[in-house]
Write an enzyme that holds these catalytic residues in place. Structure first.
Site, PDB file in Angstrom:
ATOM      1  N   GLU A 196      26.739 -34.573 -15.325  1.00 17.34           N
ATOM      2  CA  GLU A 196      27.847 -35.527 -15.210  1.00 17.34           C
ATOM      3  C   GLU A 196      29.157 -34.857 -15.634  1.00 17.34           C
ATOM      4  O   GLU A 196      29.170 -33.969 -16.496  1.00 17.34           O
ATOM      5  CB  GLU A 196      27.526 -36.750 -16.086  1.00 17.34           C
ATOM      6  CG  GLU A 196      28.595 -37.790 -16.225  1.00 17.34           C
ATOM      7  CD  GLU A 196      28.979 -38.503 -14.941  1.00 17.34           C
ATOM      8  OE1 GLU A 196      29.267 -37.801 -13.958  1.00 17.34           O
ATOM      9  OE2 GLU A 196      29.026 -39.742 -14.929  1.00 17.34           O
ATOM     10  N   ASP A 197      30.237 -35.275 -15.001  1.00 20.24           N
ATOM     11  CA  ASP A 197      31.533 -34.694 -15.343  1.00 20.24           C
ATOM     12  C   ASP A 197      31.988 -35.069 -16.741  1.00 20.24           C
ATOM     13  O   ASP A 197      32.394 -34.231 -17.524  1.00 20.24           O
ATOM     14  CB  ASP A 197      32.609 -35.091 -14.303  1.00 20.24           C
ATOM     15  CG  ASP A 197      32.712 -36.603 -14.074  1.00 20.24           C
ATOM     16  OD1 ASP A 197      31.938 -37.381 -14.669  1.00 20.24           O
ATOM     17  OD2 ASP A 197      33.579 -37.012 -13.266  1.00 20.24           O
ATOM     18  N   ASP A 243      32.079 -41.071 -21.122  1.00 21.59           N
ATOM     19  CA  ASP A 243      33.154 -41.880 -21.690  1.00 21.59           C
ATOM     20  C   ASP A 243      32.489 -42.962 -22.551  1.00 21.59           C
ATOM     21  O   ASP A 243      32.082 -42.704 -23.677  1.00 21.59           O
ATOM     22  CB  ASP A 243      34.012 -42.439 -20.545  1.00 21.59           C
ATOM     23  CG  ASP A 243      35.246 -43.195 -21.008  1.00 21.59           C
ATOM     24  OD1 ASP A 243      35.406 -43.398 -22.217  1.00 21.59           O
ATOM     25  OD2 ASP A 243      36.054 -43.603 -20.160  1.00 21.59           O
ATOM     26  N   LYS A 256      34.001 -37.463 -24.228  1.00 17.72           N
ATOM     27  CA  LYS A 256      35.231 -38.101 -24.704  1.00 17.72           C
ATOM     28  C   LYS A 256      35.025 -38.682 -26.102  1.00 17.72           C
ATOM     29  O   LYS A 256      34.065 -39.423 -26.326  1.00 17.72           O
ATOM     30  CB  LYS A 256      35.634 -39.201 -23.716  1.00 17.72           C
ATOM     31  CG  LYS A 256      37.106 -39.515 -23.745  1.00 17.72           C
ATOM     32  CD  LYS A 256      37.462 -40.628 -22.771  1.00 17.72           C
ATOM     33  CE  LYS A 256      37.823 -40.120 -21.396  1.00 17.72           C
ATOM     34  NZ  LYS A 256      38.497 -41.160 -20.582  1.00 17.72           N
ATOM     35  N   ASP A 271      38.820 -37.277 -11.158  1.00 10.61           N
ATOM     36  CA  ASP A 271      39.981 -37.837 -10.466  1.00 10.61           C
ATOM     37  C   ASP A 271      40.695 -38.898 -11.289  1.00 10.61           C
ATOM     38  O   ASP A 271      40.157 -39.433 -12.254  1.00 10.61           O
ATOM     39  CB  ASP A 271      39.548 -38.513  -9.167  1.00 10.61           C
ATOM     40  CG  ASP A 271      38.917 -39.884  -9.422  1.00 10.61           C
ATOM     41  OD1 ASP A 271      37.990 -39.965 -10.246  1.00 10.61           O
ATOM     42  OD2 ASP A 271      39.383 -40.874  -8.828  1.00 10.61           O
ATOM     43  N   ARG A 312      41.153 -33.905  -7.942  1.00  7.25           N
ATOM     44  CA  ARG A 312      39.803 -33.329  -8.058  1.00  7.25           C
ATOM     45  C   ARG A 312      39.810 -31.826  -7.805  1.00  7.25           C
ATOM     46  O   ARG A 312      38.971 -31.088  -8.305  1.00  7.25           O
ATOM     47  CB  ARG A 312      38.849 -33.988  -7.058  1.00  7.25           C
ATOM     48  CG  ARG A 312      38.534 -35.451  -7.353  1.00  7.25           C
ATOM     49  CD  ARG A 312      37.349 -35.909  -6.490  1.00  7.25           C
ATOM     50  NE  ARG A 312      37.221 -37.350  -6.443  1.00  7.25           N
ATOM     51  CZ  ARG A 312      36.568 -38.094  -7.345  1.00  7.25           C
ATOM     52  NH1 ARG A 312      36.013 -37.507  -8.384  1.00  7.25           N
ATOM     53  NH2 ARG A 312      36.481 -39.387  -7.217  1.00  7.25           N
TER      54      ARG A 312
HETATM   55  P1  IMP Z   1      31.193 -44.334 -18.684  1.00  7.12           P
HETATM   56  O1  IMP Z   1      30.158 -45.057 -17.896  1.00  7.12           O
HETATM   57  O2  IMP Z   1      32.129 -45.219 -19.416  1.00  7.12           O
HETATM   58  O3  IMP Z   1      30.646 -43.247 -19.581  1.00  7.12           O
HETATM   59  O4  IMP Z   1      32.149 -43.680 -17.621  1.00  7.12           O
HETATM   60  C1  IMP Z   1      31.810 -42.565 -17.024  1.00  7.12           C
HETATM   61  C2  IMP Z   1      32.413 -42.456 -15.656  1.00  7.12           C
HETATM   62  O5  IMP Z   1      33.778 -42.916 -15.612  1.00  7.12           O
HETATM   63  C3  IMP Z   1      32.447 -40.996 -15.346  1.00  7.12           C
HETATM   64  O6  IMP Z   1      31.363 -40.712 -14.531  1.00  7.12           O
HETATM   65  C4  IMP Z   1      33.746 -40.823 -14.624  1.00  7.12           C
HETATM   66  O7  IMP Z   1      33.512 -40.957 -13.260  1.00  7.12           O
HETATM   67  C5  IMP Z   1      34.610 -41.942 -15.057  1.00  7.12           C
HETATM   68  N1  IMP Z   1      35.559 -41.484 -16.078  1.00  7.12           N
HETATM   69  C6  IMP Z   1      35.568 -41.814 -17.387  1.00  7.12           C
HETATM   70  N2  IMP Z   1      36.589 -41.252 -18.027  1.00  7.12           N
HETATM   71  C7  IMP Z   1      37.243 -40.510 -17.098  1.00  7.12           C
HETATM   72  C8  IMP Z   1      38.415 -39.686 -17.158  1.00  7.12           C
HETATM   73  O8  IMP Z   1      39.067 -39.489 -18.195  1.00  7.12           O
HETATM   74  N3  IMP Z   1      38.769 -39.101 -15.982  1.00  7.12           N
HETATM   75  C9  IMP Z   1      38.096 -39.276 -14.816  1.00  7.12           C
HETATM   76  N4  IMP Z   1      37.003 -40.042 -14.727  1.00  7.12           N
HETATM   77  C10 IMP Z   1      36.579 -40.659 -15.857  1.00  7.12           C
HETATM   78 MG    MG Z   2      31.511 -39.747 -12.880  1.00  8.37          MG
END
Ligand code: IMP
Ligand code: MG
Length: 204
Positions: free
Chosen positions: A113-114, A117, A146, A182, A188
């Site tokens: 995963e990138d 968050d 993050k 993005d 990207r």
């Molecule tokens: P989570 O489910 O809250 O952990 O969010 C993860 C997803 O939100 C990641 O797979 C990203 O696609 C997107 N995301 C969260 N933070 C960022 C950011 O700072 N930049 C770009 N995409 C983000």
């Molecule tokens: Mg993602």
């Protein structure tokens, strides 16, 4: 940092990680994965689209350099519903998953995963892999982790229980982009990771 002229873009606040730093860290991550999984003939990298596509292609090639097991590439499409940039005080988000025909049953999977968050996306995919898909094992590998300023109790609990096996860089609680990530589908293609000036993307 002379990556190109994009630092003059007013929507970019700063360059957080340059291409050389990213490359060096991914090499270390690949060496760690190759070492841990040296007993395996084959592993499946499962990239979360779209954001992970750049990271996964570099990680896969570094795994070969590191003498790791043979690599298969699969992708999953995850859509997390909610605002483009997350709001404050979130306790859950709906994540929809499309497996895109991935062949995963019985496989040793590294979920790539990138960015981690709030953790909703990875927790949901991991749970499905273990309960519905029937993978043999799953490890989690994120490029960016993050560091949340004020997570809700639900998010804090989720993050604490999510087992992240490999992470590249800890990043501040800002919106970042580039290297596959993005903001509103932009940036990207940047070779580095930048901090976005969020005010340019917030709609009221
Ligand atoms: P989570 O489910 O809250 O952990 O969010 C993860 C997803 O939100 C990641 O797979 C990203 O696609 C997107 N995301 C969260 N933070 C960022 C950011 O700072 N930049 C770009 N995409 C983000
Ligand atoms: Mg993602």
């Amino acid at each position: 940092m002379a990556e190109s002229g994009f630092e003059s873009d007013p929507r970019i606040e700063s360059v957080l990680l340059d291409a050389a730093a990213i490359r060096a860290r991914i090499r270390e991550m690949a060496q760690a994965i190759a070492g841990d999984l040296s007993g395996h003939d084959e592993i499946t990298l499962l990239g979360v689209l779209k954001g992970a596509f750049v990271f996964m292609s570099d990680l896969g090639r570094e795994l070969r350099e590191a003498g790791g097991p043979s690599v298969r590439f699969e992708f999953v499409r995850a859509k997390t519903y909610g605002a483009a940039i997350k709001g404050t005080g979130e306790t859950e988000r709906t994540v929809s998953v499309d497996w895109l025909g991935a062949d995963l049953a019985g496989k040793d999977v590294v979920l790539v995963e990138d960015i981690l968050d709030q953790g909703f996306t990875l927790a949901h995919i991991r749970e499905l892999l273990l309960t519905e898909v029937g993978v043999k094992s799953v490890r989690i590998c994120v490029l960016l982790d993050k560091q949340l300023d004020c997570p809700t109790p639900a998010v804090r609990a989720l993050r604490e229980t999510l087992p992240v096996d490999y992470h590249g860089f800890r990043v501040p609680d800002r919106w970042v982009a580039g290297y596959g990530l993005d903001v509103a589908e932009e940036f990207r293609e940047l070779p580095c990771v930048i901090v976005v000036r969020e005010s340019c993307f917030l709609s009221d």
